[in-house]
Design a protein around this motif. Structure first.
Motif, short mmCIF file in Angstrom:
data_model
loop_
_atom_site.label_atom_id
_atom_site.label_comp_id
_atom_site.label_asym_id
_atom_site.label_seq_id
_atom_site.Cartn_x
_atom_site.Cartn_y
_atom_site.Cartn_z
N MET A 1 0.76 -1.00 0.02
CA MET A 1 -0.06 0.02 0.02
C MET A 1 1.13 1.22 -0.13
N ALA A 2 0.40 2.44 -0.57
CA ALA A 2 1.08 3.61 -0.26
C ALA A 2 1.30 4.00 1.00
N GLU A 3 2.09 4.88 1.15
CA GLU A 3 2.64 5.29 2.48
C GLU A 3 1.55 6.46 2.89
N THR A 4 1.42 6.33 4.33
CA THR A 4 0.42 7.33 4.83
C THR A 4 1.08 8.14 5.82
N THR A 5 0.42 9.23 6.18
CA THR A 5 1.07 9.98 6.90
C THR A 5 0.40 9.87 8.48
N LYS A 6 1.20 10.32 9.40
CA LYS A 6 0.43 10.37 10.67
C LYS A 6 -1.00 10.64 10.98
N GLN A 7 -1.17 11.81 10.16
CA GLN A 7 -2.68 12.52 10.45
C GLN A 7 -3.56 11.25 9.64
N GLN A 8 -3.30 10.79 8.77
CA GLN A 8 -4.21 9.85 7.83
C GLN A 8 -4.38 8.62 8.84
N GLU A 9 -3.23 8.38 9.60
CA GLU A 9 -3.31 6.94 10.58
C GLU A 9 -4.17 7.06 11.46
N ASP A 10 -4.37 8.37 11.90
CA ASP A 10 -5.22 8.68 13.16
C ASP A 10 -6.86 8.74 12.70
N ARG A 11 -7.11 8.63 11.24
CA ARG A 11 -8.45 8.83 10.86
C ARG A 11 -9.01 7.38 10.67
N PRO A 12 -10.25 6.98 11.13
CA PRO A 12 -10.91 5.78 10.92
C PRO A 12 -11.01 5.50 9.20
N ILE A 13 -10.74 4.19 9.22
CA ILE A 13 -10.74 3.54 7.67
C ILE A 13 -11.98 3.12 7.40
N ARG A 14 -12.67 3.67 6.38
CA ARG A 14 -14.10 3.08 5.90
C ARG A 14 -13.60 2.22 4.67
N PHE A 15 -14.52 1.23 4.65
CA PHE A 15 -14.57 -0.01 3.50
C PHE A 15 -16.06 0.00 3.19
N THR A 16 -16.28 0.30 2.17
CA THR A 16 -17.72 0.01 1.46
C THR A 16 -17.82 -0.91 0.56
N LEU A 17 -18.92 -1.54 0.41
CA LEU A 17 -19.37 -2.54 -0.62
C LEU A 17 -20.70 -2.37 -1.31
N THR A 18 -20.74 -2.34 -2.23
CA THR A 18 -22.16 -2.07 -3.04
C THR A 18 -22.50 -3.69 -3.27
N HIS A 19 -23.72 -3.81 -3.25
CA HIS A 19 -24.26 -4.96 -3.62
C HIS A 19 -25.87 -4.87 -4.37
N TYR A 20 -25.75 -5.95 -5.16
CA TYR A 20 -27.03 -5.92 -5.90
C TYR A 20 -27.55 -7.34 -5.79
N ARG A 21 -28.79 -7.35 -5.53
CA ARG A 21 -29.53 -8.61 -5.31
C ARG A 21 -29.62 -9.71 -6.65
N LYS A 22 -29.50 -10.94 -6.45
CA LYS A 22 -29.61 -11.81 -7.62
C LYS A 22 -30.96 -11.60 -8.38
N ALA A 23 -31.01 -11.71 -9.53
CA ALA A 23 -32.12 -11.44 -10.38
C ALA A 23 -33.37 -12.40 -9.86
N GLY A 24 -34.36 -12.03 -9.85
CA GLY A 24 -35.73 -12.45 -9.46
C GLY A 24 -35.86 -12.61 -7.93
N ILE A 25 -35.05 -12.05 -7.34
CA ILE A 25 -35.15 -11.74 -5.83
C ILE A 25 -35.74 -10.19 -5.63
#
Length: 143
Positions: A1-25
């Motif tokens: 991964m790329a280098e991070t600054t101390k300020q970035q390290e103190d911030r929460p990391i957010r991981f997002t995931l989009t989902h589509y439902r299966k066809a017919g549901i």
């Protein structure tokens, strides 16, 4: 991964995931499966790995269809996303994503997702989360 600054390290990391439902549901059945079936299995594993936040952003057609029509008029070049939900995780580190996804308990907990989720359309993002307006109050801006 790329280098991070101390300020970035103190911030929460957010991981997002989009989902589509299966066809017919139906959207409602899909969301019910996530909340009533998937989450009770998933949350203990997420907690085990130090994940401190989980939020589910539900995007039903009852909101999106009228919104899409309005945006076609207001901003014709903008597209309204058509996925069913966004799952947002707050993580202690980016490594947590791999740790969870390779955990045998997680693999077992998501074994039925292929029956519900069109995983070929999943969209993921990871980055730093900084809130600037909270309960109507401006925060985290230089004064």
């Amino acid at each position: 991964m790329a280098e991070t600054t101390k300020q970035q390290e103190d911030r929460p990391i957010r991981f997002t995931l989009t989902h589509y439902r299966k066809a017919g549901i139906a959207h409602e059945a899909f969301m019910k499966w996530i909340v009533d079936v998937h989450l009770p299995k998933a949350i203990p594993i997420l907690r085990k790995h130090g994940i401190t936040g989980y939020a589910l952003f539900d995007t039903p057609a009852t909101f999106n269809d009228p919104f899409r029509e309005k945006m076609a008029f207001l901003h014709p070049t903008w597209q309204v996303a058509d996925y069913d939900c966004i799952i947002e995780y707050t993580l202690p580190s980016a490594q947590t994503i791999e740790n969870v996804m390779t955990d045998p308990e997680w693999i077992e907990a998501v074994q039925d997702q292929e029956d519900w989720v069109d995983t070929s359309k999943a969209l993921l993002s990871v980055g730093y989360h900084t809130q600037y307006l909270s309960e109507g109050k401006v925060i985290n801006l230089p004064q």
